[in-house]
Motif scaffolding. Structure first.
Motif, PDB file in Angstrom:
ATOM      1  N   PRO A 105       0.794  -1.235   0.000  1.00 44.24           N
ATOM      2  CA  PRO A 105       0.000   0.000   0.000  1.00 44.24           C
ATOM      3  C   PRO A 105       0.830   1.291   0.000  1.00 44.24           C
ATOM      4  O   PRO A 105       0.302   2.352  -0.323  1.00 44.24           O
ATOM      5  CB  PRO A 105      -0.845  -0.113   1.271  1.00 44.24           C
ATOM      6  CG  PRO A 105      -0.990  -1.584   1.477  1.00 44.24           C
ATOM      7  CD  PRO A 105       0.349  -2.151   1.063  1.00 44.24           C
ATOM      8  N   SER A 106       2.105   1.220   0.353  1.00 46.57           N
ATOM      9  CA  SER A 106       2.978   2.398   0.320  1.00 46.57           C
ATOM     10  C   SER A 106       3.818   2.450  -0.950  1.00 46.57           C
ATOM     11  O   SER A 106       4.741   3.238  -1.064  1.00 46.57           O
ATOM     12  CB  SER A 106       3.885   2.422   1.555  1.00 46.57           C
ATOM     13  OG  SER A 106       3.122   2.702   2.715  1.00 46.57           O
ATOM     14  N   ASN A 107       3.516   1.561  -1.908  1.00 47.33           N
ATOM     15  CA  ASN A 107       4.175   1.497  -3.213  1.00 47.33           C
ATOM     16  C   ASN A 107       5.613   0.977  -3.157  1.00 47.33           C
ATOM     17  O   ASN A 107       6.407   1.240  -4.052  1.00 47.33           O
ATOM     18  CB  ASN A 107       4.117   2.850  -3.937  1.00 47.33           C
ATOM     19  CG  ASN A 107       4.275   2.692  -5.433  1.00 47.33           C
ATOM     20  OD1 ASN A 107       3.826   1.709  -6.008  1.00 47.33           O
ATOM     21  ND2 ASN A 107       4.930   3.643  -6.069  1.00 47.33           N
ATOM     22  N   ASN A 108       5.962   0.226  -2.125  1.00 46.34           N
ATOM     23  CA  ASN A 108       7.256  -0.457  -2.078  1.00 46.34           C
ATOM     24  C   ASN A 108       7.150  -1.737  -2.897  1.00 46.34           C
ATOM     25  O   ASN A 108       6.170  -2.473  -2.783  1.00 46.34           O
ATOM     26  CB  ASN A 108       7.645  -0.813  -0.644  1.00 46.34           C
ATOM     27  CG  ASN A 108       7.926   0.407   0.182  1.00 46.34           C
ATOM     28  OD1 ASN A 108       8.730   1.243  -0.182  1.00 46.34           O
ATOM     29  ND2 ASN A 108       7.241   0.521   1.313  1.00 46.34           N
ATOM     30  N   GLU A 109       8.171  -2.026  -3.686  1.00 48.34           N
ATOM     31  CA  GLU A 109       8.194  -3.231  -4.510  1.00 48.34           C
ATOM     32  C   GLU A 109       8.836  -4.389  -3.751  1.00 48.34           C
ATOM     33  O   GLU A 109       9.888  -4.239  -3.127  1.00 48.34           O
ATOM     34  CB  GLU A 109       8.982  -2.961  -5.793  1.00 48.34           C
ATOM     35  CG  GLU A 109       9.043  -4.143  -6.741  1.00 48.34           C
ATOM     36  CD  GLU A 109       9.865  -3.851  -7.983  1.00 48.34           C
ATOM     37  OE1 GLU A 109      10.016  -4.773  -8.801  1.00 48.34           O
ATOM     38  OE2 GLU A 109      10.372  -2.719  -8.127  1.00 48.34           O
ATOM     39  N   PHE A 110       8.194  -5.534  -3.817  1.00 50.15           N
ATOM     40  CA  PHE A 110       8.691  -6.789  -3.247  1.00 50.15           C
ATOM     41  C   PHE A 110       8.534  -7.870  -4.310  1.00 50.15           C
ATOM     42  O   PHE A 110       7.836  -7.671  -5.301  1.00 50.15           O
ATOM     43  CB  PHE A 110       7.865  -7.202  -2.020  1.00 50.15           C
ATOM     44  CG  PHE A 110       7.991  -6.290  -0.840  1.00 50.15           C
ATOM     45  CD1 PHE A 110       8.861  -6.583   0.188  1.00 50.15           C
ATOM     46  CD2 PHE A 110       7.237  -5.127  -0.765  1.00 50.15           C
ATOM     47  CE1 PHE A 110       8.983  -5.741   1.288  1.00 50.15           C
ATOM     48  CE2 PHE A 110       7.339  -4.280   0.334  1.00 50.15           C
ATOM     49  CZ  PHE A 110       8.213  -4.591   1.353  1.00 50.15           C
ATOM     50  N   ALA A 111       9.129  -9.015  -4.085  1.00 49.65           N
ATOM     51  CA  ALA A 111       8.919 -10.172  -4.951  1.00 49.65           C
ATOM     52  C   ALA A 111       8.624 -11.377  -4.062  1.00 49.65           C
ATOM     53  O   ALA A 111       8.995 -11.405  -2.889  1.00 49.65           O
ATOM     54  CB  ALA A 111      10.150 -10.453  -5.804  1.00 49.65           C
ATOM     55  N   VAL A 112       7.929 -12.343  -4.635  1.00 51.03           N
ATOM     56  CA  VAL A 112       7.710 -13.634  -3.984  1.00 51.03           C
ATOM     57  C   VAL A 112       8.156 -14.687  -4.968  1.00 51.03           C
ATOM     58  O   VAL A 112       7.794 -14.638  -6.150  1.00 51.03           O
ATOM     59  CB  VAL A 112       6.227 -13.863  -3.611  1.00 51.03           C
ATOM     60  CG1 VAL A 112       6.058 -15.195  -2.900  1.00 51.03           C
ATOM     61  CG2 VAL A 112       5.681 -12.722  -2.751  1.00 51.03           C
ATOM     62  N   TRP A 113       8.927 -15.659  -4.484  1.00 47.57           N
ATOM     63  CA  TRP A 113       9.395 -16.722  -5.357  1.00 47.57           C
ATOM     64  C   TRP A 113       9.013 -18.078  -4.768  1.00 47.57           C
ATOM     65  O   TRP A 113       8.683 -18.196  -3.592  1.00 47.57           O
ATOM     66  CB  TRP A 113      10.898 -16.635  -5.586  1.00 47.57           C
ATOM     67  CG  TRP A 113      11.750 -17.267  -4.512  1.00 47.57           C
ATOM     68  CD1 TRP A 113      12.069 -16.768  -3.290  1.00 47.57           C
ATOM     69  CD2 TRP A 113      12.390 -18.541  -4.588  1.00 47.57           C
ATOM     70  NE1 TRP A 113      12.872 -17.633  -2.602  1.00 47.57           N
ATOM     71  CE2 TRP A 113      13.080 -18.740  -3.376  1.00 47.57           C
ATOM     72  CE3 TRP A 113      12.451 -19.545  -5.571  1.00 47.57           C
ATOM     73  CZ2 TRP A 113      13.821 -19.898  -3.118  1.00 47.57           C
ATOM     74  CZ3 TRP A 113      13.193 -20.692  -5.297  1.00 47.57           C
ATOM     75  CH2 TRP A 113      13.868 -20.847  -4.074  1.00 47.57           C
ATOM     76  N   SER A 114       9.060 -19.075  -5.616  1.00 49.61           N
ATOM     77  CA  SER A 114       8.809 -20.452  -5.212  1.00 49.61           C
ATOM     78  C   SER A 114       9.641 -21.393  -6.064  1.00 49.61           C
ATOM     79  O   SER A 114       9.915 -21.094  -7.233  1.00 49.61           O
ATOM     80  CB  SER A 114       7.324 -20.813  -5.368  1.00 49.61           C
ATOM     81  OG  SER A 114       7.096 -22.136  -4.934  1.00 49.61           O
ATOM     82  N   ASP A 115      10.063 -22.485  -5.474  1.00 49.13           N
ATOM     83  CA  ASP A 115      10.784 -23.501  -6.237  1.00 49.13           C
ATOM     84  C   ASP A 115       9.826 -24.576  -6.730  1.00 49.13           C
ATOM     85  O   ASP A 115      10.253 -25.591  -7.250  1.00 49.13           O
ATOM     86  CB  ASP A 115      11.913 -24.109  -5.412  1.00 49.13           C
ATOM     87  CG  ASP A 115      11.457 -24.660  -4.075  1.00 49.13           C
ATOM     88  OD1 ASP A 115      10.266 -24.538  -3.726  1.00 49.13           O
ATOM     89  OD2 ASP A 115      12.305 -25.200  -3.336  1.00 49.13           O
ATOM     90  N   LYS A 116       8.531 -24.347  -6.575  1.00 49.41           N
ATOM     91  CA  LYS A 116       7.508 -25.296  -7.004  1.00 49.41           C
ATOM     92  C   LYS A 116       6.796 -24.808  -8.236  1.00 49.41           C
ATOM     93  O   LYS A 116       6.665 -23.677  -8.505  1.00 49.41           O
ATOM     94  CB  LYS A 116       6.496 -25.513  -5.879  1.00 49.41           C
ATOM     95  CG  LYS A 116       7.179 -26.106  -4.676  1.00 49.41           C
ATOM     96  CD  LYS A 116       6.220 -26.299  -3.552  1.00 49.41           C
ATOM     97  CE  LYS A 116       7.025 -26.767  -2.377  1.00 49.41           C
ATOM     98  NZ  LYS A 116       6.553 -27.587  -1.468  1.00 49.41           N
TER      99      LYS A 116
END
Length: 116
Positions: A105-116
């Motif tokens: 909501p504060s416009n910070n960029e994140f990523a989510v990863w998975s090995d599946k």
């Protein structure tokens, strides 16, 4: 504490309350407030905090990217959107897994990863 290891990370948050609510509902993080302009997060894998600022952290501006792990990439992507996050890069494959990027909501960029 481990000597010479990353110990803590601080990120800006223009919408501090909305950002705290988002991460609590989406990822189960806890928060401890230190005044009205700083909140430390816990149960996030690495301790850190959000400080009130009109700036945001985005890779297009040269910021480091904080990457979270999930064993259910599609499920967490849906939860992120339901809780007010915005998908900024859809799921893509890379050597070793798949990931997507989102903004809080504060416009910070994140990523989510998975090995599946």
């Amino acid at each position: 504490m481990q000597n010479n290891k990353i110990n803590y990370i601080e990120l800006p948050a223009a919408k501090l309350d909305a950002t705290k609510t988002f991460f609590k509902q989406t990822f189960g993080w806890g928060f401890v407030d230190y005044g009205s302009e700083y909140s430390a997060f816990e149960n996030a894998g690495l301790d850190g905090g959000f400080f009130h600022s009109e700036k945001s952290s985005n890779t297009k501006d040269g910021s480091a990217l904080v990457v979270l792990y999930s064993d259910d990439l599609e499920g967490i992507k849906e939860t992120i959107v339901e809780n007010g996050g915005t998908i900024v890069q859809n799921i893509f494959s890379f050597p070793g897994g798949r990931r997507f990027h989102f903004s809080d909501p504060s416009n910070n960029e994140f990523a989510v990863w998975s090995d599946k």
